[in-house]
Scaffold this motif. Structure first.
Motif, short mmCIF file in Angstrom:
data_model
loop_
_atom_site.label_atom_id
_atom_site.label_comp_id
_atom_site.label_asym_id
_atom_site.label_seq_id
_atom_site.Cartn_x
_atom_site.Cartn_y
_atom_site.Cartn_z
N ILE A 56 5.25 -11.20 -15.39
CA ILE A 56 5.14 -10.07 -14.47
C ILE A 56 6.44 -9.85 -13.72
O ILE A 56 6.90 -8.72 -13.56
N GLU A 67 4.81 -0.45 -10.97
CA GLU A 67 3.46 -0.62 -10.46
C GLU A 67 3.43 -0.56 -8.94
O GLU A 67 2.58 0.08 -8.33
N VAL A 70 3.71 2.91 -7.93
CA VAL A 70 2.44 3.64 -8.04
C VAL A 70 1.57 3.34 -6.83
O VAL A 70 0.96 4.23 -6.24
N LEU A 71 1.53 2.06 -6.46
CA LEU A 71 0.72 1.65 -5.32
C LEU A 71 1.21 2.33 -4.05
O LEU A 71 0.42 2.82 -3.23
N SER A 74 0.08 5.89 -4.07
CA SER A 74 -1.32 6.10 -3.75
C SER A 74 -1.56 5.85 -2.26
O SER A 74 -2.33 6.58 -1.63
N ILE A 77 -0.38 8.97 -0.55
CA ILE A 77 -1.29 10.12 -0.69
C ILE A 77 -2.53 9.92 0.16
O ILE A 77 -3.03 10.88 0.77
N VAL A 78 -3.04 8.67 0.22
CA VAL A 78 -4.19 8.42 1.10
C VAL A 78 -3.84 8.81 2.53
O VAL A 78 -4.60 9.51 3.20
N VAL A 81 -3.55 12.76 2.68
CA VAL A 81 -4.82 13.47 2.58
C VAL A 81 -5.61 13.31 3.87
O VAL A 81 -6.20 14.27 4.38
N PHE A 132 0.76 -9.96 -5.63
CA PHE A 132 -0.33 -8.98 -5.50
C PHE A 132 -1.54 -9.62 -4.84
O PHE A 132 -2.15 -9.05 -3.93
N GLN A 133 -1.87 -10.83 -5.29
CA GLN A 133 -3.03 -11.51 -4.70
C GLN A 133 -2.76 -11.83 -3.23
O GLN A 133 -3.62 -11.62 -2.37
N TYR A 208 8.70 -12.37 -5.56
CA TYR A 208 7.25 -12.31 -5.40
C TYR A 208 6.86 -12.25 -3.93
O TYR A 208 5.85 -11.62 -3.59
N PHE A 219 -1.50 -1.93 1.35
CA PHE A 219 -2.95 -2.00 1.56
C PHE A 219 -3.28 -1.82 3.03
O PHE A 219 -4.24 -1.14 3.38
N MET A 222 -3.18 1.73 3.94
CA MET A 222 -4.38 2.45 3.47
C MET A 222 -5.55 2.18 4.41
O MET A 222 -6.27 3.11 4.82
#
Lengths: 232, 122
Positions: A56, A67, A70-71, A74, A77-78, A81, A132-133, A208, A219, A222
């Motif tokens: 990875i 990736e 992309v996150l 999103s 955009i959250v 919106v 990520f985790q 990492y 996150f 969001m």
């Protein structure tokens, strides 16, 4: 009724496809060529104990950068919106009071959860886990804080700063790899060290950790946007 | 013959995909549809991980018991796991986006019933 029938027919067809896939499946007994390459070369080339992490962060590092982007998109955009036309004078009419148990529990658990998140992404090259985790665990700590106090407001400036600094440093480290080692996001401009040690695998722990911070911040933003848009 | 773990996991994944599709096709409530989509996404992830599973092998992490020299004959396929890790994270982003849209739609119509949203219907 007819709609349900059509849906069931469609599902039956897809289920038939799946069944034929399942019945015709024979598991490999040997690693295929790609997997064999990764299993053989990870330890001498990358020096990471966790092969998945090596794939990875280093072998497919560019994809991971995509990736994370992309996150980020999103999350943005959250935020966008939910912010559109959101401030129409609807102030919270008082939330249900949270229980004593949750408040006290949060005070005790939230720092521990954050610590666990940091542990998971710092040890991403040694243990199952990674940026990520760990980022998701960090964000779950934020979620717990929000549950304990729904009116709590996190500083979006702080979150955005962490997020963009982590992203910038990630790309910079990638460029270091391009200049000092074999290619973009190559981890070997730092010593690969001994397999299994915390400071090993070159730049992987660094990258990492940055991914962990970035994902956690995304996150968290969001969650913060979703909680701020709560009107009742 | 007893089905192997990989086959059981694959069957579970396929069933989850089907449950998710069924929910997405028949439910009217936006939140339930989102849950259904998440379910089928989880099913796809389970199937991909199950494809990478090999009997009698261990996780692709090198340590004292799995040393680097015989890793090729001891570990399972790491590629599907890396793929699924990516897929889970992207899935979470997609779910958050769907929830944000659902929240916005509810703000406008005070309802989550998909039948109330007719603008794009033909």
């Amino acid at each position: 009724m007819i709609k349900r029938f059509i849906a069931l027919t469609l599902l039956l067809a897809i289920g038939g496809l799946f069944a034929s896939l399942l019945l015709g499946y024979t598991p490999d007994s040997e690693l295929n060529q790609t997997a064999r390459y990764y299993a053989e070369r990870t330890s001498p080339d990358i020096g990471a104990a966790n092969i998945v992490t090596a794939i990875i962060v280093t072998y497919r590092g560019l994809d991971t950068l995509g990736e994370v982007t992309v996150l980020f998109l999103s999350a943005a955009i959250v935020g966008l919106v939910l912010a559109l036309g959101g401030k129409s004078g609807k102030t919270g009419r008082g939330t249900v009071p949270v229980g004593e148990l949750l408040t006290t529990g949060t005070r005790y658990l939230a720092p521990l959860i954050m610590l666990l998140g940091v542990y998971v992404f710092v040890n991403g090259h040694l243990t199952p886990g990674g940026g990520f985790q760990g980022g998701a665990i960090l964000a779950s700590g934020v979620l717990l804080l929000l549950l304990a106090d729904p009116l709590k407001r996190f500083s979006h400036v702080l979150i955005a700063t962490i997020e963009s600094f982590a992203g910038l440093l990630y790309v910079l480290i990638g460029l270091f790899g391009l200049v000092l080692a074999g290619g973009f996001l190559d981890n070997r401009f730092l010593p690969t060290g001994e397999l299994g040690a915390l400071f090993s695998a070159g730049a992987i722990p660094l990258i990492y950790s940055l991914i962990g911070l970035k994902v956690g911040a995304e996150f968290a933003s969001m969650l913060a946007s979703l909680s701020e848009s709560e009107t009742s | 013959m007893m089905p192997s773990i990989a086959q059981l996991a694959m069957a579970t994944g396929f069933i989850l995909i089907l449950i998710g599709f069924y929910g997405a096709l028949t439910q009217r409530n936006l939140l339930r549809m989102i849950v259904a989509f998440t379910l089928s996404g989880t099913g796809v992830n389970i199937v991909i991980v199950a494809i990478g599973y090999m009997h009698g092998r261990t996780a692709p992490i090198l340590d004292a018991t799995v040393n680097a020299a015989d890793a090729v004959s001891r570990v399972i396929d790491p590629v599907p796991q890396a793929l699924v890790l990516t897929a889970i994270v992207i899935g979470l982003g997609v779910t958050a986006l769907m929830l944000a849209y659902a929240l916005k739609l509810h703000e406008q119509r005070r309802s989550l019933d998909i039948a109330k949203f007719t603008e794009l219907k033909w």
